[in-house]
Design a protein around this motif. Structure first.
Motif, mmCIF file in Angstrom:
data_model
loop_
_atom_site.group_PDB
_atom_site.id
_atom_site.type_symbol
_atom_site.label_atom_id
_atom_site.label_comp_id
_atom_site.label_asym_id
_atom_site.label_seq_id
_atom_site.Cartn_x
_atom_site.Cartn_y
_atom_site.Cartn_z
ATOM 1 N N GLY A 172 -7.648 -9.197 -2.109
ATOM 2 C CA GLY A 172 -6.447 -8.681 -3.251
ATOM 3 C C GLY A 172 -5.534 -8.219 -3.378
ATOM 4 O O GLY A 172 -5.118 -9.502 -2.719
ATOM 5 N N SER A 175 -4.096 -1.594 -5.672
ATOM 6 C CA SER A 175 -3.233 -2.201 -4.409
ATOM 7 C C SER A 175 -1.918 -0.663 -4.009
ATOM 8 O O SER A 175 -1.447 -1.598 -2.644
ATOM 9 N N THR A 220 -5.796 -13.433 -0.797
ATOM 10 C CA THR A 220 -4.861 -12.926 -2.199
ATOM 11 C C THR A 220 -5.363 -13.046 -2.988
ATOM 12 O O THR A 220 -5.870 -14.437 -2.915
ATOM 13 N N LEU A 223 -2.166 1.011 -1.411
ATOM 14 C CA LEU A 223 -2.846 0.016 0.158
ATOM 15 C C LEU A 223 -2.738 1.043 1.294
ATOM 16 O O LEU A 223 -3.934 1.162 1.958
ATOM 17 N N VAL A 260 -7.609 -3.606 -3.961
ATOM 18 C CA VAL A 260 -7.844 -3.742 -3.463
ATOM 19 C C VAL A 260 -8.658 -2.711 -2.941
ATOM 20 O O VAL A 260 -9.133 -2.675 -3.238
#
Length: 429
Positions: A246, A149, A74, A152, A81
Motif C-alpha cells: 500500500g 495508510s 509500495t 499503519l 494499506v
C-alpha cells in the motif's frame, strides 16, 4: 488419468421456479408509423489498442532484529494499506487426534487478547474503520487486515496484539466450540462437503492432507491448553513473515515493525513429518449412499504436483483446456451438448506438497453413468491427443489475460507475494 479416484455422494436437489404472466394492456396502441425514421447505419467498433505488458510491482525486503522478514510493496494510488502476517504452520501440523485445531486457534485470535476482551478488541478494529480476518490453511495460518495508510501503526499494533498475546479466554472458546459444532452438523447435509472430505481421506490416506476439516468429536475435546501449546510452538518469528502492501515505504514499515514485533523471541520449530500417500495402480470407486437424494455429486481425481514443480504450468494449461472454465471441454460437453449438469469443471490444487487434481459435477441420478462416461472420455483424450492449436491458444490467452485481474487490489497482491514464499517460487515468478 487411468488411476483416478471417483468420489460419489448423492445430493438432495431443491429446485424452485416462479413467475407471473405480465398483464395485457387495455390501452390502444398509438399509431407511430408516421414518426418512424430510418435506422442509422451501424458503424464498426474502434480497433483495440496494442496490449500492454503487465509488470508486477517491486517487492522490497526488510528484516527485523529478531529475524522476522517483511515483504513491502509500495502502491501509492490510494491511501490504504493491506497487512498479511503468515504463520508457516497450518492443518498439516495439527496434533494427531486434534485435526482442525489450527482452525480453532485462528478463529480465537479475534476473540480477545491479554489486553482487550472480545468486545473491546472488535471495537478497536472498528474504530480504525478496519477489518481483520484469520484464515487457516493446510500449510499456513494467515492474519489479514486492511486500514488507511495513516493508521499503519495502530492497525499493525492490533495485528501484533492478536498474534502475540491472544487470551484464548475459556468462555469465548466454549462459545466458539458450540458454533463450530452447529456448523459441522449443517455441513453433514452438504453433498459437496461430504464428497470432498471422503476424497481427501481416500487420496492421501495417513498423510496430513487426508484430514479435511474437523469433526464434532474433536471439537468437543479441544481444551484451552491445546490452543496455548499450538500457539507457543508455531507462533514464533522464525516461523512467520509479514507482507505489507500500500501507500507506505520500506523505511516506515521497518520502523513500526521493529517497535511492535521486535521483542518477539525466536525458538526452534519442530519439522513436520508426512506419511506417504497411498500408491495406486487401478481405478477405485467410493460411494456415499444417501437414499433420499435425487442428484449425484461426482468427484474424480488423483495426486498431481507440487506448486513449484517445473511441469505445473503445462499442467495448468492442460487443465484449462479440460475443465478450467465455462469455455472448456467438460463444461461445453456435459452441460452445453448433453445437458447433464449445470456445470462441470476441473482444477489443480496449489500446494507446497503434492497437490490434487479433481474434476467435479452434480448430475441427476439417472444420468450418473452417462456423466461418468463423459468425464473419462475427456480425461483419456487429454492424455493421448495433443490439443488443437486454436484450443491451446484460447487456453493461453485466458490464463494470461486473467492475470491483470489478479493484481487489481492490494489484498490480491499481498496474497500473491505471500504465495511466492509459501510455495518456494523464485521472486520474479
Amino acid at each position: 488419468m487411468n488411476r483416478s479416484l471417483i468420489r460419489l455422494s448423492l445430493a438432495l436437489l431443491v429446485a424452485g421456479c416462479g413467475g407471473s404472466t405480465p398483464a395485457q394492456s387495455t390501452t390502444p396502441a398509438k399509431d407511430t408509423s408516421a414518426s418512424v425514421t430510418a435506422t442509422p447505419e451501424k458503424q464498426a467498433p474502434p480497433p483495440s489498442s496494442t496490449p500492454r505488458d503487465i509488470k508486477f510491482p517491486t517487492i522490497n525486503h526488510v528484516t527485523l532484529s529478531n529475524g522476522l522478514t517483511i515483504d513491502v510493496v509500495t502502491k501509492k494510488e490510494l491511501p490504504i494499506v493491506t497487512l498479511e502476517l503468515v504463520i508457516q504452520s497450518g492443518g498439516a501440523t495439527d496434533p494427531k487426534g486434534l485435526q482442525g485445531l489450527s482452525g480453532i486457534v485462528a478463529d480465537m485470535l479475534k476473540e480477545g487478547t491479554k489486553k482487550k476482551n472480545a468486545a473491546e478488541f472488535a471495537e478497536a478494529i472498528e474504530f480504525l474503520g478496519s477489518h481483520m480476518s484469520a484464515v487457516p490453511g493446510t500449510e499456513t495460518l494467515r492474519i489479514r487486515m486492511n486500514a488507511m495508510s495513516e493508521h499503519l501503526e495502530p492497525a499493525l499494533a492490533l495485528m501484533a496484539e492478536a498474534a502475540l498475546t491472544p487470551a484464548f479466554e475459556p468462555k469465548e472458546l466454549e462459545k466458539l466450540k458450540t458454533r463450530t459444532i452447529d456448523e459441522l452438523k449443517l455441513k453433514m447435509d452438504r453433498p459437496g462437503w461430504l464428497a470432498r472430505r471422503q476424497f481427501q481421506r481416500e487420496l492421501y490416506g495417513e498423510h496430513p492432507y487426508g484430514q479435511y476439516d474437523t469433526t464434532v468429536e474433536v471439537v468437543k475435546k479441544v481444551k484451552r491448553t491445546d490452543l496455548l501449546n499450538f500457539h507457543a510452538t508455531h507462533f514464533v518469528p522464525n516461523n512467520a513473515f509479514l507482507v505489507v502492501v500500500g501507500d507506505v515505504t520500506p523505511e516506515q514499515v521497518k520502523e513500526v515493525g521493529e517497535k511492535l514485533f521486535g521483542k518477539w523471541k525466536p525458538k526452534p520449530v519442530p519439522e513436520p513429518t508426512y506419511a506417504a500417500p497411498p500408491a495406486r495402480d487401478k481405478r477405485e470407486i467410493v460411494v456415499i449412499d444417501r437414499p433420499a437424494s435425487v442428484q449425484s455429486q461426482i468427484m474424480i481425481g488423483n495426486l498431481a504436483l507440487k506448486r513449484n514443480d517445473p511441469d505445473y504450468i503445462p499442467l495448468m494449461v492442460a487443465n484449462q483446456v479440460l475443465g478450467g472454465s465455462a469455455a472448456s471441454r467438460l463444461f461445453m460437453d456435459l452441460r452445453e451438448k448433453r445437458s447433464l449438469t449445470y456445470g462441470a469443471y476441473s482444477r489443480v490444487d496449489e500446494s507446497p506438497e503434492l497437490g490434487a487434481f479433481r474434476a467435479t459435477a452434480a448430475v441427476r441420478n439417472p444420468v450418473t453413468g452417462e456423466a461418468l462416461d463423459g468425464f473419462f472420455e475427456h480425461l483419456t483424450r487429454i492424455t493421448r491427443e495433443p490439443a488443437p492449436e486454436e484450443e491451446l491458444d484460447s487456453a493461453h490467452r485466458f490464463l494470461a489475460d486473467s492475470f491483470p485481474l489478479q493484481i487489481e487490489t492490494l489484498d490480491s497482491i499481498a496474497q500473491l507475494v505471500a504465495d511466492i514464499r509459501v510455495f518456494g517460487l523464485p521472486e520474479n515468478y
